[in-house]
Design a protein around this motif. Structure first.
Motif, PDB file in Angstrom:
ATOM      1  N   LEU A   1       0.825  -1.203   0.000  1.00 34.98           N
ATOM      2  CA  LEU A   1       0.000   0.000   0.000  1.00 34.98           C
ATOM      3  C   LEU A   1       0.863   1.258   0.000  1.00 34.98           C
ATOM      4  O   LEU A   1       0.553   2.240  -0.694  1.00 34.98           O
ATOM      5  N   SER A   2       1.964   1.215   0.742  1.00 32.78           N
ATOM      6  CA  SER A   2       2.856   2.380   0.780  1.00 32.78           C
ATOM      7  C   SER A   2       3.508   2.616  -0.582  1.00 32.78           C
ATOM      8  O   SER A   2       3.701   3.763  -1.001  1.00 32.78           O
ATOM      9  N   VAL A   3       3.809   1.524  -1.291  1.00 35.30           N
ATOM     10  CA  VAL A   3       4.381   1.658  -2.638  1.00 35.30           C
ATOM     11  C   VAL A   3       3.344   2.248  -3.592  1.00 35.30           C
ATOM     12  O   VAL A   3       3.650   3.132  -4.394  1.00 35.30           O
ATOM     13  N   VAL A   4       2.099   1.770  -3.486  1.00 38.65           N
ATOM     14  CA  VAL A   4       1.030   2.294  -4.347  1.00 38.65           C
ATOM     15  C   VAL A   4       0.892   3.794  -4.173  1.00 38.65           C
ATOM     16  O   VAL A   4       0.854   4.550  -5.157  1.00 38.65           O
ATOM     17  N   PHE A   5       0.843   4.254  -2.914  1.00 38.97           N
ATOM     18  CA  PHE A   5       0.619   5.679  -2.670  1.00 38.97           C
ATOM     19  C   PHE A   5       1.865   6.520  -2.906  1.00 38.97           C
ATOM     20  O   PHE A   5       1.772   7.642  -3.412  1.00 38.97           O
ATOM     21  N   SER A   6       3.046   5.986  -2.574  1.00 36.79           N
ATOM     22  CA  SER A   6       4.268   6.776  -2.750  1.00 36.79           C
ATOM     23  C   SER A   6       4.706   6.844  -4.204  1.00 36.79           C
ATOM     24  O   SER A   6       5.173   7.891  -4.669  1.00 36.79           O
ATOM     25  N   VAL A   7       4.548   5.739  -4.932  1.00 32.60           N
ATOM     26  CA  VAL A   7       4.972   5.711  -6.334  1.00 32.60           C
ATOM     27  C   VAL A   7       3.853   6.227  -7.251  1.00 32.60           C
ATOM     28  O   VAL A   7       3.994   7.276  -7.893  1.00 32.60           O
ATOM     29  N   LEU A   8       2.745   5.506  -7.284  1.00 36.65           N
ATOM     30  CA  LEU A   8       1.666   5.914  -8.185  1.00 36.65           C
ATOM     31  C   LEU A   8       1.081   7.258  -7.767  1.00 36.65           C
ATOM     32  O   LEU A   8       0.754   8.097  -8.622  1.00 36.65           O
ATOM     33  N   GLY A   9       0.942   7.470  -6.459  1.00 35.74           N
ATOM     34  CA  GLY A   9       0.379   8.739  -5.992  1.00 35.74           C
ATOM     35  C   GLY A   9       1.222   9.924  -6.413  1.00 35.74           C
ATOM     36  O   GLY A   9       0.710  10.910  -6.950  1.00 35.74           O
ATOM     37  N   LEU A  10       2.531   9.833  -6.168  1.00 32.33           N
ATOM     38  CA  LEU A  10       3.429  10.925  -6.565  1.00 32.33           C
ATOM     39  C   LEU A  10       3.480  11.085  -8.077  1.00 32.33           C
ATOM     40  O   LEU A  10       3.513  12.210  -8.592  1.00 32.33           O
ATOM     41  N   ASP A  11       3.503   9.958  -8.785  1.00 30.34           N
ATOM     42  CA  ASP A  11       3.559  10.023 -10.251  1.00 30.34           C
ATOM     43  C   ASP A  11       2.318  10.711 -10.812  1.00 30.34           C
ATOM     44  O   ASP A  11       2.421  11.555 -11.720  1.00 30.34           O
ATOM     45  N   VAL A  12       1.147  10.348 -10.296  1.00 26.68           N
ATOM     46  CA  VAL A  12      -0.093  10.988 -10.747  1.00 26.68           C
ATOM     47  C   VAL A  12      -0.047  12.482 -10.446  1.00 26.68           C
ATOM     48  O   VAL A  12      -0.479  13.311 -11.262  1.00 26.68           O
ATOM     49  N   PHE A  13       0.491  12.846  -9.281  1.00 23.02           N
ATOM     50  CA  PHE A  13       0.592  14.266  -8.911  1.00 23.02           C
ATOM     51  C   PHE A  13       1.477  15.015  -9.906  1.00 23.02           C
ATOM     52  O   PHE A  13       1.109  16.086 -10.399  1.00 23.02           O
ATOM     53  N   PHE A  14       2.654  14.455 -10.224  1.00 24.28           N
ATOM     54  CA  PHE A  14       3.573  15.130 -11.145  1.00 24.28           C
ATOM     55  C   PHE A  14       2.984  15.220 -12.553  1.00 24.28           C
ATOM     56  O   PHE A  14       3.160  16.242 -13.245  1.00 24.28           O
TER      57      PHE A  14
END
Length: 315
Positions: free
Chosen positions: A203-216
């Motif tokens: 879950l932390s990988v989903v939010f840290s990787v995909l979450g940040l990527d979607v933000f950028f």
């Protein structure tokens, strides 16, 4: 005898993939669109790689990122579909324990890699549209190489604990996976141990990787849209907006099913199992099919080279 059997089953030599439970009678029919999408993905991505390799004028940052995306899509779709089709067509459901963990690594590693490449491509579009005169000085070949290396290392290192943790769990309940492939949580849920660390880490990988990527990506395309609406002519605005709109559609086709698949395994919202499995396959098959069309065929330079290739052969 009982203890021996339990010990043997704690470390199963094979897992059994059921395909799509509840839709077994339709497996052959479901295989038709799956196989069609895979064929388009293979042909499209290999065509992109061939054209960029053969045409020196396409040896630039945008096309390097496109080639990396094509390779990622080829690996991502190939990591699941041959085994899925063998289940659908030949009822070949067994998969070796190590092969299952390898498949898990490839699926999640290259999914994270694709996300990183989409960010890099969004950055490339932002610089090309918002700072066109500085594009060649900002995105030089060494910078592109460093970005690609960072994307690969980030994905490989962050996903490796998935496999290391999954390998250490005891599997004494069952070795039957109700899925078409070895998705991380589908495998971990079979363990007869407290696997919260695997769930929390995933879950932390989903939010840290995909979450940040979607933000950028969102920030990049917000700036791009602002630049588009400031263009002097309506035709220029429509042309650029059409290109960016198709890019955003490809991005959404990757992130929405991917996030849905990852989150519903952890927070079950009464989603039917077969629908969940179909969505998990969609985010691994639809983007590899769409990306060569949206980023390749709709790109004028590649389209022109492709037409030239066919017309030249025809003459």
């Amino acid at each position: 005898m009982s203890d021996s059997n339990t010990t043997d089953f704690t470390n199963p030599s094979t897992f059994i993939l059921l395909g799509i439970p509840g839709l077994e009678a339709a497996h052959v029919w479901i295989s038709i669109p799956f196989c069609t999408m895979y064929t388009i993905a293979i042909l499209g991505n290999f065509t992109i790689l061939f054209i960029v390799k053969m045409e020196p004028s396409l040896h630039g940052p945008m096309y390097y990122f496109l080639c990396m995306l094509a390779v990622t899509d080829l690996v991502l779709s190939t990591s699941i579909l041959p085994k899925t089709l063998s289940i659908f067509w030949f009822n070949s459901r067994e998969i070796d324990f190590s092969a299952c963990l390898t498949q898990m690594y490839f699926i999640h590693c290259f999914s994270a890699m694709e996300s990183g490449i989409l960010v890099a491509m969004a950055l490339d579009r932002y610089v090309a549209i918002c700072h066109p005169l500085r594009h060649s000085t900002i995105l030089t070949n060494p910078v592109v190489a460093k970005v690609c290396l960072a994307v690969v290392l980030r994905s490989g290192m962050l996903v490796l604990p998935y496999v290391l943790l999954a390998r250490q769990w005891p599997y004494c309940r069952t070795n039957i996976i109700p899925h078409t492939h070895c998705q991380h949580m589908a495998v971990v849920k079979l363990a007869c141990a407290d696997t919260r660390i695997s769930s929390y880490y995933g879950l932390s990988v989903v939010f840290s990787v995909l979450g940040l990527d979607v933000f950028f990506i969102a920030v990049s395309y917000t700036q791009i849209l602002r630049a588009i609406f400031s263009l002097p002519t309506k035709d220029a605005r429509l042309k650029t907006f059409g290109t960016c709109g198709s890019h955003l559609c490809a991005i959404l086709a990757f992130y929405i099913p991917g996030l849905f698949s990852s989150l519903t395994y952890r927070f079950d919202q009464n989603v039917t199992e077969h629908f969940h499995i179909l969505m998990a396959n969609m985010y691994l098959l639809v983007p590899p099919m769409l990306n060569p069309i949206i980023y390749g065929v709709k790109t004028k330079q590649i389209r022109d080279k492709l037409l030239h290739l066919f017309t030249h052969k025809g003459t």
